[in-house]
Design an enzyme around this catalytic site. Structure first.
Site, PDB file in Angstrom:
ATOM      1  N   LEU A  31     -60.808 -52.746  28.515  1.00  0.00           N
ATOM      2  CA  LEU A  31     -60.835 -53.818  27.523  1.00  0.00           C
ATOM      3  C   LEU A  31     -59.446 -54.019  26.925  1.00  0.00           C
ATOM      4  CD1 LEU A  31     -64.171 -52.897  25.705  1.00  0.00           C
ATOM      5  CD2 LEU A  31     -63.817 -54.424  27.674  1.00  0.00           C
ATOM      6  N   CYS A  32     -59.062 -55.267  26.833  1.00  0.00           N
ATOM      7  CA  CYS A  32     -57.771 -55.616  26.253  1.00  0.00           C
ATOM      8  C   CYS A  32     -57.935 -55.808  24.751  1.00  0.00           C
ATOM      9  CB  CYS A  32     -57.232 -56.890  26.895  1.00  0.00           C
ATOM     10  SG  CYS A  32     -55.650 -57.446  26.202  1.00  0.00           S
ATOM     11  N   LEU A  33     -57.575 -54.782  23.989  1.00  0.00           N
ATOM     12  CA  LEU A  33     -57.657 -54.817  22.535  1.00  0.00           C
ATOM     13  C   LEU A  33     -56.348 -54.300  21.965  1.00  0.00           C
ATOM     14  CD1 LEU A  33     -61.197 -53.159  22.181  1.00  0.00           C
ATOM     15  CD2 LEU A  33     -60.689 -55.608  22.224  1.00  0.00           C
ATOM     16  N   THR A  45     -61.406 -61.808  25.101  1.00  0.00           N
ATOM     17  CA  THR A  45     -60.235 -61.116  25.611  1.00  0.00           C
ATOM     18  C   THR A  45     -60.529 -60.643  27.023  1.00  0.00           C
ATOM     19  OG1 THR A  45     -58.609 -59.372  25.123  1.00  0.00           O
ATOM     20  CG2 THR A  45     -60.941 -58.825  24.788  1.00  0.00           C
ATOM     21  N   THR A  46     -59.567 -60.028  27.669  1.00  0.00           N
ATOM     22  CA  THR A  46     -59.782 -59.478  28.998  1.00  0.00           C
ATOM     23  C   THR A  46     -60.878 -58.416  28.946  1.00  0.00           C
ATOM     24  OG1 THR A  46     -57.465 -59.841  29.600  1.00  0.00           O
ATOM     25  CG2 THR A  46     -58.717 -58.256  30.931  1.00  0.00           C
TER      26      THR A  46
END
Length: 279
Positions: A86-88, A121-122
């Site tokens: 996860l893109c965070l 997001t991704t």
């Protein structure tokens, strides 16, 4: 292998999270690797994820806390692609924005907050509230059966707990059972008490039941099919296949009208152009 500083820091954080667990969050490091953490988020009340059991992993780099972990959620949720990084701002996608003062509890609180928002997001997907409620209702079944695969392994094939960074349907719930034995026992009791078919996730009809209106809200969700959802939502969820398709829902449901509008618009523009060109 963790550095001495990372090992000391993560050991202390595990002690802290045991003493003061954040609301709706439990987590622990793997017995064999302190850089591999497993968490379970419980869906908060008054959200589409209410009572859902969401299992995932945090994979910390050896240089933690000076670099962030990779974050994954394995349980299909209708919010994230299962087993996908996860893109965070708190994940390894953004190492420069990570604050070394942030702890495991901080990271998981941030993940839960992001999960209950609608920011994309991704690694995230789009789904309706009704679809997410259905995923929540099926989450305990999915975790403890690996999406029903535990009864479908070919003869002579043994499920493996390897590859924790990419857990999908097919391991028969082995990795979840290894990391969360108490929760797994609770899940199997719930599956039995609510007459859930372990292979399919469907409710087994009770021939002695006069009415089905007395079942719990969770099991009632098994009987429902969200508006606009394909029949596969009532089947085994393999690796979040349904979740990845959820974001395509509106166009697919209205593709006939979309196509008709395109054709009509093209014909209208062509007609106007011909009128302009006519002497």
């Amino acid at each position: 292998m963790a550095t001495k500083a990372a090992h000391k820091r993560l050991t202390r954080e595990y002690q802290n999270i045991q003493k003061n667990p954040p609301p709706y969050i439990v987590a622990h490091p793997s017995e064999t690797n302190i850089l591999e953490w497993h968490y379970v988020l419980t869906g908060p009340p008054k959200t589409p994820y209410e009572n859902g059991q969401y299992w995932g992993t945090l994979i910390f780099p050896p240089e933690y806390p000076f670099a962030p972990p990779a974050i994954r959620m394995h349980t299909p949720s209708g919010r994230f692609q299962p087993s996908t990084r996860l893109c965070l701002s708190i994940s390894d996608f953004h190492p420069k924005s990570f604050n070394p003062a942030w702890e495991v509890s901080t990271i998981l609180i941030g993940l839960l907050s992001f999960m209950t928002s609608e920011e994309m997001t991704t690694g995230s997907v789009s789904a309706s509230d009704s679809e997410r409620r259905l995923f929540a209702a099926r989450s305990r079944w999915w975790n403890s059966t690996g999406g029903g695969s535990q009864t479908n392994l070919p003869a002579g094939v043994t499920a493996s707990s390897k590859g924790i960074n990419n857990i999908k349907a097919g391991d028969g719930g082995l990795k979840f059972r290894t990391e969360w034995p108490e929760l797994d026992q609770e899940n199997w009791k719930w599956i039995k008490d609510n007459r859930i078919d372990a292979a399919t996730g469907h409710i087994i009809p009770d021939p002695n039941a006069v009415t089905s209106n007395n079942c719990s809200p969770e099991t009632s969700a098994f009987r429902r099919r969200p508006v606009g959802s394909g029949p596969r939502l009532g089947a085994v969820m393999e690796g979040g296949h349904v979740a990845r398709e959820a974001g395509q829902g509106w166009v697919r449901r209205h593709k006939f009208w979309v196509g008709l509008a395109v054709i009509f618009g093209y014909a209208l523009i062509s007609r106007l152009y011909q009128d302009i060109q006519s002497p």
